[in-house]
Design an enzyme around this catalytic site. Structure first.
Site, short mmCIF file in Angstrom:
data_model
loop_
_atom_site.label_atom_id
_atom_site.label_comp_id
_atom_site.label_asym_id
_atom_site.label_seq_id
_atom_site.Cartn_x
_atom_site.Cartn_y
_atom_site.Cartn_z
N LYS A 144 5.05 7.26 12.11
CA LYS A 144 4.62 8.31 11.17
C LYS A 144 3.23 8.10 10.58
O LYS A 144 2.85 6.97 10.26
CB LYS A 144 5.62 8.38 10.01
CG LYS A 144 6.98 8.90 10.44
CD LYS A 144 7.70 9.55 9.29
CE LYS A 144 8.10 8.56 8.29
NZ LYS A 144 9.20 8.49 7.55
N GLY B 6 4.99 -5.81 7.05
CA GLY B 6 4.54 -5.17 5.81
C GLY B 6 3.31 -5.84 5.24
O GLY B 6 2.38 -5.18 4.76
N ARG C 59 9.74 -17.72 13.85
CA ARG C 59 9.33 -17.92 12.45
C ARG C 59 9.52 -19.39 12.03
O ARG C 59 8.75 -19.90 11.23
CB ARG C 59 10.12 -17.01 11.54
CG ARG C 59 9.63 -15.59 11.67
CD ARG C 59 10.18 -14.69 10.62
NE ARG C 59 9.47 -13.43 10.66
CZ ARG C 59 9.93 -12.29 10.19
NH1 ARG C 59 11.12 -12.24 9.63
NH2 ARG C 59 9.22 -11.20 10.27
N GLY D 23 5.55 -6.72 12.83
CA GLY D 23 6.52 -5.64 12.97
C GLY D 23 6.79 -5.25 14.41
O GLY D 23 6.82 -6.11 15.29
P1 AMP Z 1 6.01 1.62 13.12
O1 AMP Z 1 7.02 0.68 12.54
O2 AMP Z 1 5.46 2.60 12.15
O3 AMP Z 1 4.94 0.89 13.88
O4 AMP Z 1 6.81 2.52 14.15
C1 AMP Z 1 7.44 1.97 15.25
C2 AMP Z 1 8.35 2.99 15.86
O5 AMP Z 1 7.62 4.12 16.28
C3 AMP Z 1 9.07 2.47 17.07
O6 AMP Z 1 10.42 2.31 16.77
C4 AMP Z 1 8.84 3.54 18.13
O7 AMP Z 1 10.01 3.89 18.84
C5 AMP Z 1 8.36 4.73 17.31
N1 AMP Z 1 7.55 5.65 18.11
C6 AMP Z 1 6.43 5.40 18.79
N2 AMP Z 1 6.02 6.50 19.46
C7 AMP Z 1 6.90 7.49 19.19
C8 AMP Z 1 7.04 8.85 19.61
N3 AMP Z 1 6.16 9.42 20.43
N4 AMP Z 1 8.08 9.55 19.11
C9 AMP Z 1 8.97 8.99 18.28
N5 AMP Z 1 8.91 7.70 17.86
C10 AMP Z 1 7.89 6.96 18.32
#
Ligand code: AMP
Length: 395
Positions: A199, A375, A38, A352
Site C-alpha cells: 500500500k 518497521g 536473528r 520485513g
Molecule cells: P509491504 O509489507 O508493505 O512491503 O508489503 C508486502 C506485501 O505486498 C506482500 O505480502 C505482497 O504479497 C504484497 N504485494 C506486492 N505486490 C502486490 C500486488 N500487486 N497486489 C497485492 N499485493 C501485493
C-alpha cells in the site's frame, strides 16, 4: 557513527545488559525455531563480550504475549540454539526481573552468558515503565542495545534502561546505522530507491523523504496501482487507494520538478482471482482487462527497472514487486533480487517482506546489507529518529 559503541567502553568483569532481537519465527505446529538468523546476527556482539571477560546478560522479547506469561513464547529454545552457536552453556532464567534473576546474575563469572525470560511477559516493558526499567538496569553496570529491529519502539528495555545505565550500540546496531545512515546521508550516485509492497498509505513518509535524496525512484508492487490510476491507466479490479490519488499525482509532479527519474511498471501479470491456481496472463498496462487484477510486474517492466538499476551505485529496496508468496506472481521480485545480487553497487534491503524474499532465494550474502528491522528500517528511511538510537550515548 555519532553514537558510542561497545568498543568505546570497558566491559571486562562488568555485568553487561544486552538488548538483543531474539524475536525469531516459530513453527505454527511445532513451536520450533524456523529461522535462526536473528540469533546469528547477535553473535558478534555476544562473542566480543565473552572474549573481553564480561558477564553477559541478554534480554529480548519473543512474539506478542501481551503482558502475560505465555508458555509457547518462552525463550528457552532460543537459549538452546544460542548455546549451540556459541559452543558454551547459556543459562535461562524463569523471569526477567526478581529475586531469582538477581541470584543468577550475582553467581555469574566472567565470560558467562545468561538469557532473561521474555520481556513482554510484563506489560511494563511496552509501557516503558520507569520502575521496570530500573529493575532491569539494576542487574548490570552497562547497557548495550543490539536490537535494531525494536529501536523504533520506546520500551523499557530499549529506552528506559538508558536513564539508569551508560548505553552504547552493539555491533549489529552499529552495522545497521552505518549502512542505512551512509546510504541516506552520503550515497555514491546515481542513487535509486525501489519501492514496492502492498500500500501507498504505509510508505508515504518513505516516499516523501527519499524523493529529496534519490536520482531515480522506481515503484512496483500493489502500491503502483494507485500511481498508475493517477496517471489515467485502467488497472482493472486491482485495489486502488483512491484517497491517495492526490498524493500520487503530487509525488509524480514533484519528481519531475526535482529531476528525479520516476519509473512505473509498463506491463503486468494479471489474474482473474487472488490465488496461486488462478488463470493469469501478461498484458501491457494499456490492456488490463476489467475484473482482472495486477499481481506482479511483467517482463518489460523487469527490463526497464533493471536497465535503470544497472547504472546506479547505491540502491535501496523496500517492498516486493508482486505477490511473491504465490509462485506464479513471484517472478518480478525474483528477477529484481537476482539483478541486485549481480551488481557492483551498494545494495541495501529494508527488512520485513523484502528481506524474507531475499532469504528464501538464498541471496542475502550477495547483497551489501539486508536489514534485520522491518518497521525500524522503514522509520529510519522516513528520516525519523529512532528512540532506541537516540537513547544511546553520543560520541
Ligand atoms: P509491504 O509489507 O508493505 O512491503 O508489503 C508486502 C506485501 O505486498 C506482500 O505480502 C505482497 O504479497 C504484497 N504485494 C506486492 N505486490 C502486490 C500486488 N500487486 N497486489 C497485492 N499485493 C501485493
Amino acid at each position: 557513527m555519532e553514537k558510542k559503541t561497545l568498543r568505546d567502553i570497558k566491559v571486562s568483569d562488568k555485568h553487561v545488559l544486552v538488548r538483543v532481537d531474539f524475536n525469531v519465527p516459530l513453527g505454527k505446529l511445532t513451536g520450533k525455531i524456523t529461522d535462526d538468523s536473528r540469533i546469528r546476527g547477535a553473535i558478534p556482539t555476544i562473542q566480543y563480550l565473552i572474549d573481553q571477560g564480561a558477564k553477559v546478560i541478554l534480554c529480548s522479547h519473543l512474539g506478542r504475549p501481551r503482558g502475560r506469561v505465555s508458555e509457547g513464547l518462552r525463550l528457552a529454545p532460543v537459549g538452546e540454539r544460542l548455546s549451540q552457536l556459541l559452543g558454551k552453556p547459556v543459562k535461562c532464567t524463569p523471569d526477567c526481573i526478581g529475586t531469582e534473576v538477581k541470584r543468577g546474575v550475582s553467581e555469574m563469572k566472567s565470560g558467562d552468558v545468561l538469557l532473561l525470560e521474555n520481556l513482554r511477559f510484563h506489560p511494563e516493558e511496552e509501557k516503558n515503565d520507569p520502575e521496570f526499567a530500573r529493575s532491569l538496569a539494576r542487574l548490570a553496570d552497562v547497557f548495550v542495545n543490539d536490537a535494531f529491529g525494536t529501536a523504533h519502539r520506546a520500551h523499557a528495555s530499549t529506552v528506559g534502561v538508558a536513564d539508569y545505565l551508560p548505553a552504547v550500540a552493539g555491533f549489529l546496531m552499529e552495522k545497521e546505522l552505518e549502512f542505512l545512515g551512509k546510504a541516506m546521508a552520503d550515497p555514491a550516485r546515481p542513487f535509486a530507491m525501489l519501492v514496492g509492497g502492498a500500500k501507498v498509505g504505509d510508505k508515504i513518509g518513505l516516499l516523501e523523504n527519499v524523493l529529496e535524496k534519490v536520482n531515480s525512484l522506481i515503484i512496483g508492487g500493489g502500491m503502483a496501482h494507485t500511481f498508475l490510476k493517477a496517471q489515467g491507466y485502467d488497472v482493472g479490479s486491482s485495489p486502488v487507494e483512491n484517497e491517495r490519488l492526490g498524493f500520487a499525482r503530487g509525488l509524480i509532479e514533484k519528481a519531475a520538478r526535482r529531476g528525479v527519474r520516476l519509473l512505473l511498471p509498463t506491463d503486468a501479470v494479471v489474474a482473474a482471482e487472488f490465488s496461486a491456481g488462478s488463470t493469469h496472463k501478461t498484458v501491457s498496462l494499456t490492456n488490463v482487462p476489467d475484473d482482472w487484477m495486477i499481481l506482479d510486474i511483467g517482463p518489460q517492466s523487469i527490463r526497464s527497472f533493471g536497465d535503470e538499476l544497472k547504472g546506479c551505485k547505491t540502491i535501496i529496496w523496500n517492498g516486493p514487486m508482486g505477490v511473491f508468496e504465490l509462485a506464479p506472481f513471484r517472478n518480478g521480485t525474483t528477477a529484481i533480487a537476482k539483478l541486485l545480487a549481480s551488481l557492483d553497487a551498494t545494495t541495501i534491503i529494508g527488512g520485513g517482506s523484502t528481506a524474507e524474499a531475499i532469504a528464501e532465494l538464498g541471496l542475502a550474502d550477495r547483497l551489501t546489507h539486508v536489514s534485520t528491522g522491518g518497521g525500524a528500517s522503514l522509520e529510519f528511511l522516513e528520516g525519523k529518529t529512532l528512540p532506541g538510537v537516540a537513547a544511546l550515548l553520543d560520541c
